[in-house]
Design a protein around this motif. Structure first.
Motif, PDB file in Angstrom:
ATOM      1  N   GLY A 151       2.372   1.734  -3.403  1.00 46.75           N
ATOM      2  CA  GLY A 151       1.317   2.164  -4.322  1.00 46.75           C
ATOM      3  C   GLY A 151       0.986   3.638  -4.159  1.00 46.75           C
ATOM      4  O   GLY A 151       0.853   4.374  -5.148  1.00 46.75           O
ATOM      5  N   VAL A 152       0.871   4.085  -2.914  1.00 45.56           N
ATOM      6  CA  VAL A 152       0.566   5.499  -2.655  1.00 45.56           C
ATOM      7  C   VAL A 152       1.741   6.372  -3.114  1.00 45.56           C
ATOM      8  O   VAL A 152       1.550   7.417  -3.737  1.00 45.56           O
ATOM      9  CB  VAL A 152       0.237   5.719  -1.163  1.00 45.56           C
ATOM     10  CG1 VAL A 152       0.188   7.202  -0.828  1.00 45.56           C
ATOM     11  CG2 VAL A 152      -1.083   5.049  -0.816  1.00 45.56           C
ATOM     12  N   ALA A 153       2.963   5.951  -2.796  1.00 47.32           N
ATOM     13  CA  ALA A 153       4.139   6.723  -3.202  1.00 47.32           C
ATOM     14  C   ALA A 153       4.232   6.814  -4.725  1.00 47.32           C
ATOM     15  O   ALA A 153       4.557   7.876  -5.282  1.00 47.32           O
ATOM     16  CB  ALA A 153       5.402   6.091  -2.622  1.00 47.32           C
ATOM     17  N   THR A 154       3.932   5.725  -5.421  1.00 42.25           N
ATOM     18  CA  THR A 154       3.940   5.730  -6.883  1.00 42.25           C
ATOM     19  C   THR A 154       2.884   6.685  -7.427  1.00 42.25           C
ATOM     20  O   THR A 154       3.145   7.447  -8.369  1.00 42.25           O
ATOM     21  CB  THR A 154       3.707   4.312  -7.426  1.00 42.25           C
ATOM     22  OG1 THR A 154       4.712   3.443  -6.910  1.00 42.25           O
ATOM     23  CG2 THR A 154       3.727   4.279  -8.943  1.00 42.25           C
ATOM     24  N   GLY A 155       1.705   6.656  -6.856  1.00 43.60           N
ATOM     25  CA  GLY A 155       0.631   7.562  -7.281  1.00 43.60           C
ATOM     26  C   GLY A 155       1.012   9.023  -7.093  1.00 43.60           C
ATOM     27  O   GLY A 155       0.787   9.856  -7.971  1.00 43.60           O
ATOM     28  N   VAL A 156       1.604   9.344  -5.953  1.00 44.21           N
ATOM     29  CA  VAL A 156       2.034  10.714  -5.680  1.00 44.21           C
ATOM     30  C   VAL A 156       3.113  11.141  -6.673  1.00 44.21           C
ATOM     31  O   VAL A 156       3.092  12.259  -7.206  1.00 44.21           O
ATOM     32  CB  VAL A 156       2.521  10.856  -4.217  1.00 44.21           C
ATOM     33  CG1 VAL A 156       3.214  12.183  -3.994  1.00 44.21           C
ATOM     34  CG2 VAL A 156       1.355  10.688  -3.257  1.00 44.21           C
ATOM     35  N   CYS A 157       4.051  10.263  -6.960  1.00 45.79           N
ATOM     36  CA  CYS A 157       5.113  10.574  -7.924  1.00 45.79           C
ATOM     37  C   CYS A 157       4.538  10.813  -9.322  1.00 45.79           C
ATOM     38  O   CYS A 157       4.963  11.749 -10.016  1.00 45.79           O
ATOM     39  CB  CYS A 157       6.154   9.460  -7.966  1.00 45.79           C
ATOM     40  SG  CYS A 157       7.193   9.412  -6.513  1.00 45.79           S
TER      41      CYS A 157
ATOM     42  N   VAL B 200       0.835  -1.196   0.000  1.00 41.84           N
ATOM     43  CA  VAL B 200       0.000   0.000   0.000  1.00 41.84           C
ATOM     44  C   VAL B 200       0.875   1.254   0.000  1.00 41.84           C
ATOM     45  O   VAL B 200       0.618   2.213  -0.738  1.00 41.84           O
ATOM     46  CB  VAL B 200      -0.971  -0.004   1.207  1.00 41.84           C
ATOM     47  CG1 VAL B 200      -1.663   1.335   1.366  1.00 41.84           C
ATOM     48  CG2 VAL B 200      -2.002  -1.110   1.042  1.00 41.84           C
ATOM     49  N   THR B 201       1.922   1.256   0.793  1.00 41.59           N
ATOM     50  CA  THR B 201       2.821   2.409   0.860  1.00 41.59           C
ATOM     51  C   THR B 201       3.496   2.658  -0.481  1.00 41.59           C
ATOM     52  O   THR B 201       3.582   3.798  -0.948  1.00 41.59           O
ATOM     53  CB  THR B 201       3.889   2.195   1.955  1.00 41.59           C
ATOM     54  OG1 THR B 201       3.225   1.949   3.201  1.00 41.59           O
ATOM     55  CG2 THR B 201       4.787   3.393   2.087  1.00 41.59           C
TER      56      THR B 201
END
Length: 82
Positions: free
Chosen positions: A11-17, A8-9
């Motif tokens: 995935g969220v970091a990838t989305g933010v990037c 999940v972390t």
């Protein structure tokens, strides 16, 4: 449980990037540096060279541009001879 948190972390970091990269590319497009999403770019020259349809469109656009610059009863613009 721990691997789910990591997934999940990441995935969220990838989305933010991805969002940040998108915003940076839109900013560069507004500055006129690139064509990205909002402004349609032109096709590349090699594609136009091999496509008869693209050549015909280009010729028609040039003829239309020339026609608009010449008024009835006048010579060619700037005395050009064709």
């Amino acid at each position: 449980m721990r691997s789910a948190v990591i997934v999940v972390t990441v995935g969220v970091a990838t989305g933010v990037c991805l969002i940040l990269v998108d915003r940076a590319l839109l900013w560069a497009e507004r500055r006129g540096w690139i064509y990205y999403r909002k402004t349609k770019g032109r096709t590349s020259a090699p594609v136009e060279g091999f496509s008869p349809a693209a050549q015909a469109v280009k010729r028609a656009m040039e003829q239309e541009r020339f026609r608009k610059n010449v008024r009835v009863g006048e010579g060619t613009p700037l005395g050009a001879c064709f």
